[in-house]
Design a protein around this motif. Structure first.
Motif, PDB file in Angstrom:
ATOM      1  N   GLU A  14       0.828  -1.205   0.000  1.00 36.50           N
ATOM      2  CA  GLU A  14       0.000   0.000   0.000  1.00 36.50           C
ATOM      3  C   GLU A  14       0.868   1.263   0.000  1.00 36.50           C
ATOM      4  N   ILE A  15       1.951   1.238   0.752  1.00 38.17           N
ATOM      5  CA  ILE A  15       2.867   2.380   0.766  1.00 38.17           C
ATOM      6  C   ILE A  15       3.511   2.540  -0.604  1.00 38.17           C
ATOM      7  N   ALA A  16       3.930   1.430  -1.203  1.00 38.79           N
ATOM      8  CA  ALA A  16       4.525   1.489  -2.544  1.00 38.79           C
ATOM      9  C   ALA A  16       3.517   2.043  -3.549  1.00 38.79           C
ATOM     10  N   ALA A  17       2.252   1.659  -3.426  1.00 45.09           N
ATOM     11  CA  ALA A  17       1.215   2.176  -4.325  1.00 45.09           C
ATOM     12  C   ALA A  17       1.004   3.672  -4.115  1.00 45.09           C
ATOM     13  N   ALA A  18       1.054   4.119  -2.864  1.00 40.27           N
ATOM     14  CA  ALA A  18       0.914   5.553  -2.575  1.00 40.27           C
ATOM     15  C   ALA A  18       2.076   6.332  -3.189  1.00 40.27           C
ATOM     16  N   VAL A  19       3.283   5.830  -3.041  1.00 42.35           N
ATOM     17  CA  VAL A  19       4.461   6.484  -3.614  1.00 42.35           C
ATOM     18  C   VAL A  19       4.324   6.541  -5.131  1.00 42.35           C
ATOM     19  N   ALA A  20       3.935   5.431  -5.733  1.00 46.33           N
ATOM     20  CA  ALA A  20       3.757   5.398  -7.188  1.00 46.33           C
ATOM     21  C   ALA A  20       2.661   6.371  -7.623  1.00 46.33           C
ATOM     22  N   GLY A  21       1.584   6.438  -6.858  1.00 47.80           N
ATOM     23  CA  GLY A  21       0.497   7.348  -7.187  1.00 47.80           C
ATOM     24  C   GLY A  21       0.916   8.802  -7.108  1.00 47.80           C
ATOM     25  N   PHE A  22       1.610   9.171  -6.045  1.00 48.51           N
ATOM     26  CA  PHE A  22       2.100  10.542  -5.931  1.00 48.51           C
ATOM     27  C   PHE A  22       3.012  10.876  -7.116  1.00 48.51           C
ATOM     28  N   ASN A  23       3.910   9.960  -7.447  1.00 47.82           N
ATOM     29  CA  ASN A  23       4.805  10.198  -8.580  1.00 47.82           C
ATOM     30  C   ASN A  23       4.029  10.308  -9.891  1.00 47.82           C
ATOM     31  N   TYR A  24       3.051   9.453 -10.090  1.00 49.35           N
ATOM     32  CA  TYR A  24       2.236   9.465 -11.312  1.00 49.35           C
ATOM     33  C   TYR A  24       1.552  10.819 -11.499  1.00 49.35           C
ATOM     34  N   PHE A  25       1.088  11.384 -10.405  1.00 51.11           N
ATOM     35  CA  PHE A  25       0.392  12.665 -10.479  1.00 51.11           C
ATOM     36  C   PHE A  25       1.330  13.868 -10.334  1.00 51.11           C
ATOM     37  N   GLY A  26       2.641  13.630 -10.415  1.00 53.34           N
ATOM     38  CA  GLY A  26       3.598  14.721 -10.402  1.00 53.34           C
ATOM     39  C   GLY A  26       3.888  15.295  -9.024  1.00 53.34           C
ATOM     40  N   LEU A  27       3.617  14.541  -7.996  1.00 56.86           N
ATOM     41  CA  LEU A  27       3.836  14.993  -6.622  1.00 56.86           C
ATOM     42  C   LEU A  27       5.024  14.246  -6.010  1.00 56.86           C
ATOM     43  N   ALA A  28       6.178  14.428  -6.655  1.00 52.93           N
ATOM     44  CA  ALA A  28       7.379  13.693  -6.251  1.00 52.93           C
ATOM     45  C   ALA A  28       7.815  14.014  -4.828  1.00 52.93           C
ATOM     46  N   GLU A  29       7.648  15.252  -4.401  1.00 48.65           N
ATOM     47  CA  GLU A  29       8.039  15.617  -3.031  1.00 48.65           C
ATOM     48  C   GLU A  29       7.188  14.849  -2.012  1.00 48.65           C
ATOM     49  N   ALA A  30       5.897  14.718  -2.284  1.00 47.34           N
ATOM     50  CA  ALA A  30       5.026  13.944  -1.395  1.00 47.34           C
ATOM     51  C   ALA A  30       5.437  12.476  -1.406  1.00 47.34           C
ATOM     52  N   ALA A  31       5.786  11.962  -2.572  1.00 45.11           N
ATOM     53  CA  ALA A  31       6.232  10.571  -2.671  1.00 45.11           C
ATOM     54  C   ALA A  31       7.459  10.336  -1.801  1.00 45.11           C
ATOM     55  N   ARG A  32       8.396  11.268  -1.844  1.00 46.65           N
ATOM     56  CA  ARG A  32       9.630  11.113  -1.054  1.00 46.65           C
ATOM     57  C   ARG A  32       9.351  11.068   0.448  1.00 46.65           C
ATOM     58  N   VAL A  33       8.325  11.767   0.881  1.00 41.83           N
ATOM     59  CA  VAL A  33       7.964  11.736   2.304  1.00 41.83           C
ATOM     60  C   VAL A  33       7.634  10.305   2.717  1.00 41.83           C
ATOM     61  N   PHE A  34       6.890   9.601   1.861  1.00 42.05           N
ATOM     62  CA  PHE A  34       6.455   8.247   2.209  1.00 42.05           C
ATOM     63  C   PHE A  34       7.518   7.193   1.940  1.00 42.05           C
ATOM     64  N   GLU A  35       8.646   7.604   1.407  1.00 46.20           N
ATOM     65  CA  GLU A  35       9.785   6.698   1.255  1.00 46.20           C
ATOM     66  C   GLU A  35      10.690   6.738   2.480  1.00 46.20           C
ATOM     67  N   GLN A  36      10.413   7.633   3.410  1.00 47.50           N
ATOM     68  CA  GLN A  36      11.198   7.760   4.639  1.00 47.50           C
ATOM     69  C   GLN A  36      10.911   6.589   5.578  1.00 47.50           C
ATOM     70  N   VAL A  37      11.901   6.241   6.364  1.00 46.42           N
ATOM     71  CA  VAL A  37      11.738   5.230   7.397  1.00 46.42           C
ATOM     72  C   VAL A  37      11.737   5.964   8.731  1.00 46.42           C
ATOM     73  N   PRO A  38      10.560   6.083   9.343  1.00 50.69           N
ATOM     74  CA  PRO A  38      10.492   6.856  10.584  1.00 50.69           C
ATOM     75  C   PRO A  38      11.025   6.084  11.779  1.00 50.69           C
TER      76      PRO A  38
END
Length: 83
Positions: free
Chosen positions: A16-40
């Motif tokens: 689901e996280i990978a899908a969210a990252v892919a979705g943000f990237n697909y819609f041109g929201l790369a900065e948002a995608a990078r947030v969800f690639e973080q390991v908190p």
């Protein structure tokens, strides 16, 4: 957005996280995608930092709606028709 980035990362599965990252990237929201690639970690500081990064990338729901409209305009064939 309600529970924050860390809450989302804790509740969603890896696919689901990978899908969210892919979705943000697909819609041109790369900065948002990078947030969800973080390991908190478990710190409150990290939680606040990730939430701030997300708010900077997506300051309002209108940001998401605008990204959708831009993609729809550029690639209408990528979306099913509404009848």
């Amino acid at each position: 957005m309600n529970g924050g980035v860390v809450h989302a990362l804790e509740c969603l599965s890896q696919p689901e996280i990978a899908a969210a990252v892919a979705g943000f990237n697909y819609f041109g929201l790369a900065e948002a995608a990078r947030v969800f690639e973080q390991v908190p970690d478990d710190s409150e500081e990290t939680e606040e930092r990730l939430d701030q990064l997300y708010r900077a990338a997506v300051p309002s729901d209108e940001t998401l709606a605008h990204a959708f409209r831009v993609k729809l305009s550029a690639s209408p064939e990528a979306f099913a028709p509404t009848d």
